[in-house]
Enzyme design. Structure first.
Site, PDB file in Angstrom:
ATOM      1  N   GLY A 104       0.023   1.671   2.839  1.00 45.52           N
ATOM      2  CA  GLY A 104      -0.406   0.989   1.623  1.00 45.52           C
ATOM      3  C   GLY A 104       0.651   0.973   0.548  1.00 45.52           C
ATOM      4  CG  ASP A 137      -4.345  -4.502   1.809  1.00 45.53           C
ATOM      5  OD1 ASP A 137      -5.507  -4.136   1.576  1.00 45.53           O
ATOM      6  OD2 ASP A 137      -3.691  -4.114   2.799  1.00 45.53           O
ATOM      7  CG  HIS A 195      -8.291  -7.600   1.377  1.00 39.63           C
ATOM      8  ND1 HIS A 195      -7.242  -6.727   1.583  1.00 39.63           N
ATOM      9  CD2 HIS A 195      -8.059  -8.654   2.189  1.00 39.63           C
ATOM     10  CE1 HIS A 195      -6.421  -7.236   2.484  1.00 39.63           C
ATOM     11  NE2 HIS A 195      -6.878  -8.410   2.859  1.00 39.63           N
TER      12      HIS A 195
END
Length: 415
Positions: free
Chosen positions: A321, A302, A60
């Site tokens: 992030g 990610d 992902h």
């Protein structure tokens, strides 16, 4: 094209292969692997000191196109993936607009038709990713690997409905287990480091309580569930127990949670503000053991591009992030394989075969007869982390400007 890689270290987690060999590639397939091979017309590439393994599979990451092309376009994203050795990307539906209906997914697939890396998607579980109304799961199912709202966990009543309606579709439901009311405004895992740094803490039970609740629902509905971004030791324990009971549960952690813990946040670098937050030292060790044991079946990247303006704020105010696609393989190799904590096969399993299995797909293979979906890696090559080498307009990584060891090597026109 015919290519002969000479005396390269061949890794294949499916067969447990870790050996020096010659590898003959013909017309996009692996023709032969043997101690010594010759071919009269092959393009020869020296493989001494290099690693050849199945292509890496990302479980992902985020696409910024459409909606946030200033962060990264799809062309940027796939270039960054190539630079990191990834041959498959699995992307969250968090675009603008979100991928919560079939026409949007089909349009996104068309955008990626001529890109060099295979792109696939998680379809949204709820409309607008708001957790309020379930999407048409059956309509989305032919176009997606499974269903997820990315970082948002629906309320348990909604999740019950999703698992009930999704059960006959044969697709995994991917959830980041966290109870927001327990997490509060926490941006670092609760503990001594959180107190010392003066940052609001996120207790480990905000995750483990959510894991326990999800496992209870899975025990009833038996719908396959993948647990994303596992970051605590207690969660690993709960997942291991559920898997031992035969529940259809897979799980993953992210690459940075295996390398760093809360001690790294002493720098207050906003690029270390992650979702889920980095764990304490004991969590980091438990995650490493969980991957080695197969409880956590995959390492996810990610990859989350963010602009300079978005990240140039205080740690607690920054959006979570960091970039990862060009960095994960070299830094994991340097941090875990080089010191002997993991074997090369254990790392490759977690970055290639494991993610594909979690997605219900046949993994890439480094075996005769297989498609040449491969990654060539030089663990001794060093390079500087710059905007150009990251292949992205975004720069949100704590390694920017540093020199790291280990680099993916182009071959057959690929990088």
């Amino acid at each position: 094209m015919t290519q002969l890689l000479k005396q390269v270290r061949v890794l294949d987690p499916e067969t447990g292969t870790d050996a020096i060999a010659d590898v003959l590639l013909v017309a996009g397939h692996i023709e032969a692997i043997a101690p010594h091979l010759d071919h009269p017309t092959a393009q020869i590439q020296a493989g001494t000191g290099k690693i050849l393994g199945p292509g890496l599979v990302d479980l992902h990451s985020y696409s910024s196109e459409p909606g946030h092309e200033d962060r990264e376009t799809l062309a940027d994203l796939t270039a960054a993936a190539q630079a990191g050795g990834f041959t498959r990307l699995t992307l969250f539906p968090d675009t603008l607009p979100p991928l919560d209906h079939a026409p949007a997914l089909i349009a996104q697939q068309h955008r990626c038709q001529n890109l060099p890396v295979r792109c696939q998607w998680w379809g949204a579980m709820t409309l607008g990713l708001k957790g309020e109304q379930m999407t048409e799961l059956a309509e989305l199912a032919p176009h997606v690997v499974g269903f997820s709202d990315g970082g948002a966990m629906p309320k348990l009543g909604m999740l019950r409905r999703i698992l009930e309606y999704g059960q006959p579709l044969g697709k995994s439901v991917a959830i980041m287990p966290v109870f927001g009311d327990l997490q509060g405004k926490g941006v670092i895992r609760d503990g001594d480091d959180a107190v010392e740094l003066g940052l609001p803490g996120d207790p480990s039970y905000s995750e483990s309580a959510a894991v326990a609740a999800v496992l209870e629902l899975v025990a009833h509905f038996r719908t396959p569930v993948h647990l994303l971004r596992i970051a605590t030791a207690r969660s690993v324990e709960l997942i291991a127990n559920a898997q031992a009971q035969g529940l259809p549960i897979t799980a993953s952690t992210t690459w940075l949670h295996l390398l760093l813990d809360t001690g790294a946040i002493a720098s207050y670098d906003p690029n270390l503000h992650l979702q889920a937050p980095l764990g304490n030292h004991g969590d980091c060790l438990a995650l490493r053991d969980g991957v080695k044991a197969g409880v956590l079946g995959a390492i996810a990247i990610d990859h989350t591009p963010l602009t300079y303006e978005e990240k140039t704020v205080s740690f607690a105010e920054s959006p979570p992030g960091t970039l990862g696609l060009p960095l994960a393989l070299p830094l994991l190799w340097e941090g875990l394989v080089a010191p002997g904590i993991w074997t090369a096969l254990e790392l490759w399993q977690a970055l290639s075969t494991g993610p594909a299995r979690c997605l219900g797909q046949d993994p890439p293979r480094c075996q005769p007869g297989a498609t040449a979906e491969l990654t060539l890696f030089d663990p001794a090559a060093s390079w500087e982390v710059t905007g150009e080498s990251l292949r992205s307009p975004s720069r949100n990584t704590p390694w920017l400007g540093q020199t790291i060891t280990g680099r993916v090597i182009p071959f057959w026109g690929k990088s």
